[in-house]
Design a protein around this motif. Sequence first.
Motif, PDB file in Angstrom:
ATOM      1  N   PRO A 269       0.656  -1.434  -0.061  1.00  0.00           N
ATOM      2  CA  PRO A 269      -0.103  -0.190  -0.135  1.00  0.00           C
ATOM      3  C   PRO A 269       0.862   1.234  -0.018  1.00  0.00           C
ATOM      4  O   PRO A 269       2.076   1.222   0.624  1.00  0.00           O
ATOM      5  N   LEU A 270       0.356   2.369  -0.688  1.00  0.00           N
ATOM      6  CA  LEU A 270       0.885   3.509  -0.793  1.00  0.00           C
ATOM      7  C   LEU A 270       1.414   3.913   0.665  1.00  0.00           C
ATOM      8  O   LEU A 270       2.642   4.559   0.812  1.00  0.00           O
ATOM      9  N   GLY A 271       0.280   4.150   1.823  1.00  0.00           N
ATOM     10  CA  GLY A 271       0.818   4.524   3.039  1.00  0.00           C
ATOM     11  C   GLY A 271       2.004   3.919   3.716  1.00  0.00           C
ATOM     12  O   GLY A 271       2.664   4.393   4.409  1.00  0.00           O
ATOM     13  N   THR A 272       2.033   2.411   3.449  1.00  0.00           N
ATOM     14  CA  THR A 272       3.055   1.661   3.792  1.00  0.00           C
ATOM     15  C   THR A 272       4.371   2.257   3.293  1.00  0.00           C
ATOM     16  O   THR A 272       5.593   2.415   3.957  1.00  0.00           O
ATOM     17  N   VAL A 273       4.648   2.623   2.016  1.00  0.00           N
ATOM     18  CA  VAL A 273       5.561   3.125   1.441  1.00  0.00           C
ATOM     19  C   VAL A 273       5.983   4.487   2.112  1.00  0.00           C
ATOM     20  O   VAL A 273       7.110   4.572   2.324  1.00  0.00           O
ATOM     21  N   LYS A 274       4.980   5.111   2.095  1.00  0.00           N
ATOM     22  CA  LYS A 274       5.344   6.463   2.788  1.00  0.00           C
ATOM     23  C   LYS A 274       5.845   6.450   4.462  1.00  0.00           C
ATOM     24  O   LYS A 274       6.825   7.011   4.428  1.00  0.00           O
ATOM     25  N   THR A 275       5.377   5.487   5.055  1.00  0.00           N
ATOM     26  CA  THR A 275       5.815   5.429   6.425  1.00  0.00           C
ATOM     27  C   THR A 275       7.241   4.714   6.411  1.00  0.00           C
ATOM     28  O   THR A 275       8.044   5.346   7.161  1.00  0.00           O
ATOM     29  N   GLN A 276       7.359   3.809   5.480  1.00  0.00           N
ATOM     30  CA  GLN A 276       8.792   2.993   5.385  1.00  0.00           C
ATOM     31  C   GLN A 276       9.694   4.007   4.926  1.00  0.00           C
ATOM     32  O   GLN A 276      11.092   4.071   5.485  1.00  0.00           O
ATOM     33  N   ASN A 277       9.336   4.717   4.039  1.00  0.00           N
ATOM     34  CA  ASN A 277      10.411   5.835   3.548  1.00  0.00           C
ATOM     35  C   ASN A 277      10.632   6.796   4.492  1.00  0.00           C
ATOM     36  O   ASN A 277      11.943   7.050   4.783  1.00  0.00           O
ATOM     37  N   ARG A 278       9.655   7.263   5.196  1.00  0.00           N
ATOM     38  CA  ARG A 278      10.074   8.167   6.484  1.00  0.00           C
ATOM     39  C   ARG A 278      10.954   7.603   7.527  1.00  0.00           C
ATOM     40  O   ARG A 278      11.886   8.173   7.900  1.00  0.00           O
ATOM     41  N   ASN A 279      10.820   6.362   7.932  1.00  0.00           N
ATOM     42  CA  ASN A 279      11.535   5.598   8.800  1.00  0.00           C
ATOM     43  C   ASN A 279      12.811   5.214   8.196  1.00  0.00           C
ATOM     44  O   ASN A 279      13.644   5.517   8.983  1.00  0.00           O
ATOM     45  N   CYS A 280      13.038   5.024   7.164  1.00  0.00           N
ATOM     46  CA  CYS A 280      14.093   4.763   6.402  1.00  0.00           C
ATOM     47  C   CYS A 280      15.080   5.954   6.366  1.00  0.00           C
ATOM     48  O   CYS A 280      16.303   5.927   6.732  1.00  0.00           O
ATOM     49  N   MET A 281      14.400   7.083   6.122  1.00  0.00           N
ATOM     50  CA  MET A 281      15.211   8.574   5.750  1.00  0.00           C
ATOM     51  C   MET A 281      15.705   8.642   7.305  1.00  0.00           C
ATOM     52  O   MET A 281      16.969   9.321   7.339  1.00  0.00           O
ATOM     53  N   ASN A 282      14.988   8.394   8.340  1.00  0.00           N
ATOM     54  CA  ASN A 282      15.441   8.635   9.704  1.00  0.00           C
ATOM     55  C   ASN A 282      16.773   7.637   9.989  1.00  0.00           C
ATOM     56  O   ASN A 282      17.633   8.170  10.639  1.00  0.00           O
ATOM     57  N   ASP A 283      16.396   6.525   9.786  1.00  0.00           N
ATOM     58  CA  ASP A 283      17.556   5.722  10.047  1.00  0.00           C
ATOM     59  C   ASP A 283      19.003   6.075   9.194  1.00  0.00           C
ATOM     60  O   ASP A 283      20.109   6.160   9.778  1.00  0.00           O
ATOM     61  N   LEU A 284      18.618   6.614   7.940  1.00  0.00           N
ATOM     62  CA  LEU A 284      19.586   7.087   7.103  1.00  0.00           C
ATOM     63  C   LEU A 284      20.534   8.548   7.680  1.00  0.00           C
ATOM     64  O   LEU A 284      21.741   8.580   7.858  1.00  0.00           O
ATOM     65  N   ARG A 285      19.584   9.193   8.178  1.00  0.00           N
ATOM     66  CA  ARG A 285      20.187  10.633   8.987  1.00  0.00           C
ATOM     67  C   ARG A 285      20.761  10.137  10.176  1.00  0.00           C
ATOM     68  O   ARG A 285      21.875  10.763  10.582  1.00  0.00           O
ATOM     69  N   ASN A 286      20.350   9.016  10.811  1.00  0.00           N
ATOM     70  CA  ASN A 286      21.115   8.603  12.161  1.00  0.00           C
ATOM     71  C   ASN A 286      22.372   8.098  11.600  1.00  0.00           C
ATOM     72  O   ASN A 286      23.503   8.219  12.373  1.00  0.00           O
ATOM     73  N   PHE A 287      22.674   7.392  10.522  1.00  0.00           N
ATOM     74  CA  PHE A 287      23.916   7.013  10.149  1.00  0.00           C
ATOM     75  C   PHE A 287      24.688   8.055   9.828  1.00  0.00           C
ATOM     76  O   PHE A 287      25.859   7.960   9.913  1.00  0.00           O
TER      77      PHE A 287
END
Length: 176
Positions: free
Chosen positions: A155-173
């Motif tokens: 689902p589109l909402g899942t992509v949006k949520t995962q993208n946001r979470n992944c970007m946060n993980d990337l920022r932490n790295f």
Amino acid sequence: MTQEELLPLVLKKDDRAFTLLYDMYSKNLYGVIYNLVRDREEAEDVLQEVFVKIWKNIETYNESKGRFFTWILNIARNTTIDKLRSKGFNNSRKNLSADNFVHLLDDSNKLTNRIDTIGIREFVKKLKPKCIQIIDLLFFKGYTQQEASEELEIPLGTVKTQNRNCMNDLRNFLQV
């Protein structure tokens, strides 16, 4: 010159600031643009358009909302995606001969190296497999979130949520 020293000059529209801005960021932005359009001349045209947009819209940059490099990277990415979706660009692609694509096979390793010059690829590799997949589609291949949703069959909402979470993980790295 550091980014912190450059920004005030760019905001004042100092003549030498544009050259310094270009020198600091053109290679990185070109690599991102080229990865999406896969054509040297088009990438150079888009790069020029990107720097004009940066220069004209510098006063809209808000330091409290993110890093300057992230801001200009988004301008480059969005401008490139707009170019890819334009009718003129798509029509020009329909009439290309096979000879125009041979160099893509030869340059595939070089292309990966160009993306890696900004260092993002190494950090992305450290993320969870789902994050690698989403970031690859959205940022390196230029998919929209809707297109990524269809490609991944989630689902589109899942992509949006995962993208946001992944970007946060990337920022932490990137902050380590």
